[in-house]
Motif scaffolding. Structure first.
Motif, PDB file in Angstrom:
ATOM      1  N   PRO A 262       0.807  -1.218   0.000  1.00  0.00           N
ATOM      2  CA  PRO A 262       0.000   0.000   0.000  1.00  0.00           C
ATOM      3  C   PRO A 262       0.842   1.271   0.000  1.00  0.00           C
ATOM      4  CG  PRO A 262      -0.949  -1.585   1.493  1.00  0.00           C
ATOM      5  CD  PRO A 262       0.369  -2.144   1.043  1.00  0.00           C
ATOM      6  N   ALA A 263       1.979   1.236   0.675  1.00  0.00           N
ATOM      7  CA  ALA A 263       2.850   2.411   0.714  1.00  0.00           C
ATOM      8  C   ALA A 263       3.326   2.747  -0.693  1.00  0.00           C
ATOM      9  CB  ALA A 263       4.051   2.136   1.620  1.00  0.00           C
TER      10      ALA A 263
ATOM     11  N   LYS B 262       0.319   6.941  -6.589  1.00  0.00           N
ATOM     12  CA  LYS B 262      -0.918   7.700  -6.715  1.00  0.00           C
ATOM     13  C   LYS B 262      -0.743   9.171  -6.298  1.00  0.00           C
ATOM     14  CE  LYS B 262      -5.755   6.769  -5.665  1.00  0.00           C
ATOM     15  NZ  LYS B 262      -6.598   5.999  -4.753  1.00  0.00           N
ATOM     16  N   HIS B 263      -0.057   9.393  -5.192  1.00  0.00           N
ATOM     17  CA  HIS B 263       0.028  10.749  -4.643  1.00  0.00           C
ATOM     18  C   HIS B 263       1.406  11.373  -4.761  1.00  0.00           C
ATOM     19  CE1 HIS B 263      -3.272   8.769  -2.228  1.00  0.00           C
ATOM     20  NE2 HIS B 263      -3.902   9.667  -2.948  1.00  0.00           N
ATOM     21  N   ASN B 264       2.281  10.658  -5.449  1.00  0.00           N
ATOM     22  CA  ASN B 264       3.646  11.140  -5.609  1.00  0.00           C
ATOM     23  C   ASN B 264       4.290  11.462  -4.252  1.00  0.00           C
ATOM     24  OD1 ASN B 264       5.923  11.782  -7.065  1.00  0.00           O
ATOM     25  ND2 ASN B 264       5.356  13.956  -7.225  1.00  0.00           N
ATOM     26  N   LEU B 265       4.124  10.527  -3.362  1.00  0.00           N
ATOM     27  CA  LEU B 265       4.625  10.680  -2.001  1.00  0.00           C
ATOM     28  C   LEU B 265       5.546   9.490  -1.746  1.00  0.00           C
ATOM     29  CD1 LEU B 265       3.943  12.494   0.499  1.00  0.00           C
ATOM     30  CD2 LEU B 265       2.308  10.734   1.153  1.00  0.00           C
ATOM     31  N   HIS B 266       6.710   9.733  -1.194  1.00  0.00           N
ATOM     32  CA  HIS B 266       7.622   8.608  -0.998  1.00  0.00           C
ATOM     33  C   HIS B 266       7.050   7.606   0.010  1.00  0.00           C
ATOM     34  CE1 HIS B 266      11.204   6.274  -0.120  1.00  0.00           C
ATOM     35  NE2 HIS B 266      11.666   6.712  -1.292  1.00  0.00           N
ATOM     36  N   PRO B 267       7.173   6.307  -0.267  1.00  0.00           N
ATOM     37  CA  PRO B 267       6.623   5.301   0.643  1.00  0.00           C
ATOM     38  C   PRO B 267       7.098   5.494   2.081  1.00  0.00           C
ATOM     39  CG  PRO B 267       7.428   4.224  -1.332  1.00  0.00           C
ATOM     40  CD  PRO B 267       7.789   5.684  -1.459  1.00  0.00           C
TER      41      PRO B 267
ATOM     42  N   LYS C  81      12.273   6.399  -8.621  1.00  0.00           N
ATOM     43  CA  LYS C  81      11.056   6.968  -9.224  1.00  0.00           C
ATOM     44  C   LYS C  81       9.925   5.952  -9.174  1.00  0.00           C
ATOM     45  CE  LYS C  81      12.882  10.478 -12.288  1.00  0.00           C
ATOM     46  NZ  LYS C  81      14.361  10.203 -12.222  1.00  0.00           N
ATOM     47  N   PHE C  82       8.737   6.454  -8.895  1.00  0.00           N
ATOM     48  CA  PHE C  82       7.567   5.579  -8.853  1.00  0.00           C
ATOM     49  C   PHE C  82       6.638   5.904  -9.999  1.00  0.00           C
ATOM     50  CE2 PHE C  82       9.236   6.032  -4.621  1.00  0.00           C
ATOM     51  CZ  PHE C  82       9.380   4.716  -4.251  1.00  0.00           C
ATOM     52  N   THR C  83       6.714   5.058 -10.993  1.00  0.00           N
ATOM     53  CA  THR C  83       5.918   5.318 -12.183  1.00  0.00           C
ATOM     54  C   THR C  83       4.668   4.447 -12.204  1.00  0.00           C
ATOM     55  OG1 THR C  83       7.201   3.645 -13.336  1.00  0.00           O
ATOM     56  CG2 THR C  83       7.938   5.935 -13.529  1.00  0.00           C
ATOM     57  N   GLY C  84       4.739   3.328 -11.550  1.00  0.00           N
ATOM     58  CA  GLY C  84       3.615   2.408 -11.586  1.00  0.00           C
ATOM     59  C   GLY C  84       3.624   1.529 -12.819  1.00  0.00           C
ATOM     60  N   THR C  85       4.588   1.772 -13.681  1.00  0.00           N
ATOM     61  CA  THR C  85       4.694   0.918 -14.865  1.00  0.00           C
ATOM     62  C   THR C  85       6.066   0.258 -14.864  1.00  0.00           C
ATOM     63  OG1 THR C  85       5.473   2.809 -16.111  1.00  0.00           O
ATOM     64  CG2 THR C  85       3.132   2.280 -16.294  1.00  0.00           C
TER      65      THR C  85
END
Length: 838
Positions: free
Chosen positions: A92-93, A99-104, A466-470
Motif C-alpha cells: 500500500p505504501a 498515486k500521490h507522488n509521495l515517498h513510501p 522513481k515511482f511510475t507504476g509501470t
RNA sequence: GCGAGAGUGGCGGAACUGGCAGACGCGCUGGACUUAGGAUCCAGUGGGGCAACCUGUAGGGGUUCAACUCCCCUCUCUCGCACCA
C-alpha cells in the motif's frame, strides 16, 4: 450550573480525564519493562499493525483485549512485557507513492505517527521504548543477516519455477497468499509464471512443525488443525510401472498400496516430463492443459501406450488426465476405479475396466451389491478399508496389513519405496517490489551469486527512486543501487533487485522487542542464547486475527526453529498461548470501507472516550467470537461508567464525613444483614471477575458481574460508620477490578478517594472463600422434575433435614396429596426432587 | 465432498463437572422528576392465560428422578481445506 441533571463536576468528562492520565502514565513510565531474573515474567503481545493510515475497530478490539491481559497480569505481580510496533513494509505504501507522488517512507512514517497517537488515546499500556518499525534499516538489516545465515545453511536457495503471479500487484505470491486462485491482497486472479526466485526451505522443518502441533495446547484447536492440514503429511508408496515396449518406466505415488491389484489404468499429468515423449496428439494434450487443475470435468485421452502392473503383470492403458497434478506426488497416478471415486468416474466415462479388490469386512446393505469385474453393479467407488480379494497371495489380508506386506514386497523387488509426502511447499520470498527488505546478494560475472558480507549489512534500500507504476520494480532503474563491486573478486557486480516478502519481517519481530532501546543484536560465532531473549521469550499470550492461521503463524514457527538452530534461542515454539479474536461485524458484515459500514475509532473516542470504547468491545461478546456492533450498546457502556462516576462522587462526602480511615475488609460479625449482603457480593465479585479472566478471558461475564455489584451498591444505604466502611471496601474493589478494562475513569476515581499511587500499580484483589459463602440458599423443590416450590434454608444443613424442609412445605404437601413418594433426591445447596408414583 | 465450530427472548449474550433456562446489557412498556426528554431515577419485560397453571433452548427420537448440557437421526448457518492419488 446544571447539565442534564448533574452538576458539572459530577459528570465523567472523558475529554479531560482521559488525556490527563495518559500523560501521567507516560511521564512516570509505568509500563516500561525491564528484564529481572528474580521476577516471573509475562510476555503479552498483540499482532502489530500495518501502518495503513488509521486504526480501525478491529485494532481497537484486538488491543483492548491485549491491554486488559497486560494490566491484569501486572496487577497480579508479573513482570510484563507489552510492546508495540509497525509492520511497515508493504504494497500500500508503494501504491500511495504512485498515486500521490509521495515517498513510501514518508507515507509510512506519517501514518505511524498518526496511528501511534490513536493508540495512545486508547490508553494502551505499551512500553514504547521497544517500538520497532520493520522498514528501518536497523530492523531489516537482521532480515538480511538471517537470510545470509540461511544461505550458509542451505535453507535459502534459488531456483526457477512456476510461481503464482499477481498481475495487479505485479509480483509473486507465496502459496499461502493465494486464496481460491486469487490474490490475498487485491483479489485479482493469480496466474502461473516461470521465474527464478529465492526460496526458504520451510519443508526442511515440515515433520517437526507437524509433530509439534500437538504441543500447541494453548492454541485454538481450529488453528492447529489448519496448520496440520496445510503441512499435509501423507505416507505412501512410490511404485515403478514399466512402460510396455519401451526401456522406460513410470513412477507413481499412492497412499493405498492395498489397492494395487485393482489398478486398471494409469494417468499422467499433462505437465509430466514424459508427456512430450509419449504423446503424439499434441492438440489433445493442449486441450487437457487448458483444463488442467480446474475443478471442472475430468477429461483425458489414451496415449496409445500401455504399462505393466507389477503385481499381476497385466497390461493396462496409460492416459493423460487433467486432474492429475504435477505439483503433488510424482505427477503420475495408478488409477483404481473400484476404490477411488475420481478414477471411478473417469473409468465410466472412458469405458475402462473396474476391478474390485477390497471388500468390506462386514457387508452392509449399502455395499452388499459390490461386485464386478464382469458382473458390474457398482454404483460408486468403495473407498473404505476392508479385506483384499482378487489380489493374489495378498487376498484375505486386511487393508492395514496389506499396505505393509505389499510395500515390503515392492521394496524387496526393487520396484519402488515407501515415502512420506508433504503438501507444504518451500516459501518463495522474492518480490518484484520496492518497499521491502533488499535481498543481500550480488551477481558477479566471474563469481556468480555472492552473498553480501556481514560487515556490509544492511544493504540500504535507496531513497532516490522513481515511482511510475509501470514497468518493474523501481530498483531496476536505480543505477546507484544496481551497480556494485563483487565482495569476492572486486569486479563489477549487479545487485539483486528483488525484495523480501514482508512476511519475513513479521516472522521474528516478537524476538526483536526483547532487546529494548539498545537495539537488536545477535551474537556472532560462537553463538550463545541471548539473555534478554531467554528471559522474555516465548510469548506467553499472543492475540490477533484468525486470518493468519497458516501464514504468519506458520512462518513464525519456522523462523523460531531457524533461530534455535543458529544457537540464538533455546526453545522451538514462539507463542505459548494464542487467542484468535473474532471480527467486528456491523449490519451482518465485516466492517470495511467498500461496504460502507465502518465505525471510526476517532469519532468514538471523541464522542464517548476510550474507556467506553474499550468497555463496549469487551462486554458485547467473548473475545474469540465475532462482535456485533451496536451504537446503543456503546451508549449502555457509557451509561454504566457514568453511573459509577456519579455514585462514587455522590457518596464521597458522606464517606469523608463519618467513616474510619482505610478501605480494608471488615469481618462479617456485628454488621447488619444489608452490610453482610454487600460485603459478600464484593467478595463474590472478586472471585467471579478473577475466574472469568482466568477461564479463557471471558471479559463479558466479568464485566456483567461488576455491573451487578454496582447495582447492589446503588441500592445500599449506609447508616453508620461501619456501613460506610463496607461501602468503601466495595468501591475500592470495584475500581481495582474494573481498572484493566477502563483504566482512565478508575484511575481518576482511585485518586479521588484518596490514593496517591497509580491504580495500575496496585495488587489485584483477593477474595476470602469464607466471605463468599452464602448463609442461606434458596432451595428449589421439584416434583417429578417440575418446579413446584422455593424456600430459603440455611446453608450446610444435612441432607435429611433439607429433605424434611422440602416435604414440610405446605404447598408441596398439598400437591403431593395422597400420592406415594417413591424417591427423594437431594442436591446439596440446590434442589430437592420428589419422585412420586407407584 | 472432507474437517472444525455454532443454532437459546425483539437484539448482543449468560447458564462451571446434567440440577431454578434467559445473568448482564440493549430495546420495549408503565411510572417519577420535568417547559421538554433522545437526560436521569423507579418498576415490569420468553410465549400463552384473569388466574392456578401450561409451554418453551433449530426439528425429531432416546438415556435420566432431572437434559441448552449426554447419545442417535434430520435441518440450517459460519469458517477452513478442497481433484493431495
Amino acid at each position: 450550573m446544571k447539565v442534564g441533571g448533574y452538576t458539572l463536576e459530577e459528570r465523567f468528562e472523558h475529554r479531560t480525564v482521559e488525556p490527563k492520565w495518559q500523560k501521567y502514565w507516560q511521564e512516570r513510565q509505568l509500563y516500561k519493562a525491564t528484564a529481572d531474573k528474580s521476577a516471573k515474567k509475562f510476555y503479552c503481545l498483540e499482532m502489530f499493525p500495518y501502518p495503513s493510515g488509521k486504526i480501525h475497530m478491529g485494532h481497537v478490539r484486538n488491543y483492548a483485549i491485549g491491554d486488559v491481559i497486560a494490566r491484569y497480569k501486572r496487577m497480579q505481580g508479573y513482570n510484563v512485557l507489552h510492546p508495540m510496533g509497525w509492520d511497515a513494509f508493504g504494497m500500500p505504501a508503494e501504491n500511495a507513492a504512485i498515486k500521490h507522488n509521495l515517498h513510501p517512507s514518508k507515507w509510512t512514517y506519517e501514518n505511524m505517527t498518526y496511528m501511534k497517537a490513536q493508540l495512545n488515546k486508547l490508553g494502551l499500556s505499551y512500553d514504547w521504548d521497544r517500538e520497532i518499525a520493520t522498514c528501518s534499516p536497523e530492523y531489516y538489516r537482521w532480515n538480511q543477516w538471517f537470510f545470509i545465515r540461511m544461505l550458509e545453511k542451505g535453507l535459502a536457495y534459488r531456483k526457477t519455477s512456476y510461481v503464482n503471479w499477481c498481475r495487479s500487484c505485479a509480483t509473486v505470491l507465496a502459496n499461502e497468499q493465494v486464496i481460491d486462485d486469487k490474490c490475498w491482497r487485491c483479489d485479482s486472479l493469480v496466474v502461473q509464471k516461470e521465474l527464478e526466485q529465492w526460496f526458504l526451505r520451510i519443508t526442511h522443518y515440515a515433520e517437526e512443525l507437524l509433530k509439534a502441533c500437538d504441543e500447541l495446547t494453548g492454541w485454538p484447536e481450529k488453528v492447529v488443525v489448519m496448520q496440520k492440514n496445510w503441512i499435509g503429511k501423507s505416507q505412501g508408496l512410490e511404485v515403478d510401472f514399466r512402460i510396455d515396449g519401451m526401456d522406460e518406466s513410470l513412477r507413481i505415488f499412492t497412499t493405498r498400496p492395498d489397492t494395487l491389484f485393482g489398478s486398471t489404468f494409469l494417468c499422467l499429468s499433462p505437465n509430466h516430463p514424459l508427456c512430450g515423449k509419449l504423446v503424439s496428439g499434441k492438440a489433445e494434450l493442449e486441450k487437457i492443459i487448458a483444463h488442467y487443475g480446474k475443478e471442472d470435468e475430468k477429461i483425458g485421452f489414451h496415449t496409445g501406450h500401455f504399462c505393466i502392473n507389477p503385481m499381476n503383470a497385466e497390461k493396462i492403458p496409460l492416459y493423460v488426465a487433467n486432474f492429475v497434478l504435477m505439483e503433488y506426488g510424482t505427477g503420475a497416478i495408478m488409477s483404481v476405479p473400484a476404490h477411488d471415486q475420481r478414477d471411478f468416474d473417469f473409468a465410466k466415462k472412458y469405458g475402462l475396466s473396474i476391478r474390485v479388490v477390497i471388500e468390506p469386512e462386514q457387508k452392509s446393505e449399502k455395499n452388499s451389491e459390490l461386485r464386478t469385474p464382469n458382473s458390474e453393479l457398482l454404483a460408486e467407488a468403495y473407498e473404505d478399508a476392508g479385506v483384499l480379494v482378487n489380489s493374489g497371495k495378498f487376498s484375505g489380508l486386511k487393508s492395514d496389513a496389506a499396505k505393509e506386506r505389499i510395500a515390503e514386497y515392492i521394496e524387496e523387488k526393487g520396484l519402488g519405496k515407501r515415502v512420506v509426502k508433504y503438501r507444504l511447499r518451500d516459501w518463495g520470498i522474492s518480490r518484484q517490489r520496492y518497499w521491502g527488505t533488499p535481498i543481500p546478494v550480488v551477481y558477479c560475472e566471474a563469481c556468480g551469486i555472492v552473498p553480501v558480507p556481514e560487515k556490509d549489512l544492511p544493504v540500504i534500500l535507496p531513497e532516490d527512486v522513481k515511482f511510475t507504476g509501470t514497468g518493474g520494480s523501481p530498483l531496476l532503474e536505480s543505477e546507484s543501487f544496481l551497480h556494485t563491486t563483487c565482495p569476492s573478486c572486486g569486479g563489477h557486480a549487479r545487485r539483486e533487485t528483488d525484495t523480501m516478502d514482508t512476511f519475513v519481517d513479521s516472522s521474528w519481530y516478537f524476538v526483536a522487542y526483547c532487546f529494548g532501546r539498545d537495539g537488536i543484536a545477535f551474537n556472532s560465532e560462537p553463538r550463545t542464547p541471548n539473555p534478554e531473549l531467554s528471559y522474555w521469550m516465548p510469548v506467553d499470550q499472543y492475540i490477533g486475527g484468525v486470518e493468519h492461521a497458516v501464514l504468519h503463524l506458520l512462518y513464525s514457527r519456522f523462523f523460531t526453529r531457524v533461530l534455535r538452530d543458529l544457537g540464538i534461542i533455546s526453545y522451538s515454539e514462539p507463542f505459548k498461548n494464542l487467542l484468535t479474536q473474532g471480527m467486528v461485524i456491523k449490519d451482518g458484515a465485516k466492517m470495511s470501507k467498500s461496504k460502507g459500514n465502518v465505525v471510526d475509532p476517532d469519532y468514538l473516542i471523541e464522542q464517548y472516550g476510550s474507556d467506553t470504547s474499550r468497555l463496549f468491545s469487551l462486554f458485547a461478546a467473548p473475545p474469540e467470537k465475532d462482535l456485533e456492533w451496536s451504537d446503543k450498546g456503546v451508549e449502555g457502556a457509557y451509561r454504566f461508567l457514568n453511573r459509577i462516576w456519579g455514585f462514587v462522587y455522590r457518596t464521597q462526602k458522606s464517606l469523608e464525613a463519618g467513616s474510619p480511615p482505610g478501605y480494608d475488609s471488615v469481618a462479617m460479625e456485628g454488621i447488619s444483614p444489608a452490610c453482610r449482603k454487600l460485603l459478600r457480593k464484593t467478595h463474590q465479585t472478586i472471585k467471579k471477575v478473577t475466574t472469568d479472566i482466568e477461564r479463557e478471558y471471558h471479559f463479558n461475564t466479568a464485566i456483567a458481574a461488576l455491573m451487578e455489584l454496582v447495582n447492589e451498591m446503588n441500592s445500599f444505604e449506609p447508616k453508620d460508620a461501619k456501613d460506610m466502611q463496607i461501602m468503601k471496601f466495595a468501591i475500592k474493589n470495584t475500581l481495582l477490578l474494573l481498572s484493566p478494562f477502563t483504566p482512565h475513569i478508575t484511575e481518576e476515581l482511585w485518586m479521588h478517594i484518596g490514593n496517591e499511587s497509580s491504580i495500575s500499580e496496585q495488587k489485584w484483589p483477593e477474595w476470602d472463600e469464607e466471605m463468599v459463602r452464602e448463609e442461606e440458599v434458596e432451595l428449589v423443590t421439584q416434583i417429578n422434575g417440575k418446579l413446584r416450590g422455593k424456600l430459603m434454608i440455611p446453608c450446610g444443613l444435612p441432607d435429611e433435614e433439607v429433605k424434611a424442609c422440602a416435604l414440610g412445605d405446605p404447598k408441596i404437601k398439598e400437591i403431593i396429596g395422597q400420592q406415594k413418594i417413591r424417591k427423594v433426591i437431594v442436591i446439596k445447596g440446590r434442589l430437592v426432587n420428589i419422585v412420586t408414583g407407584e
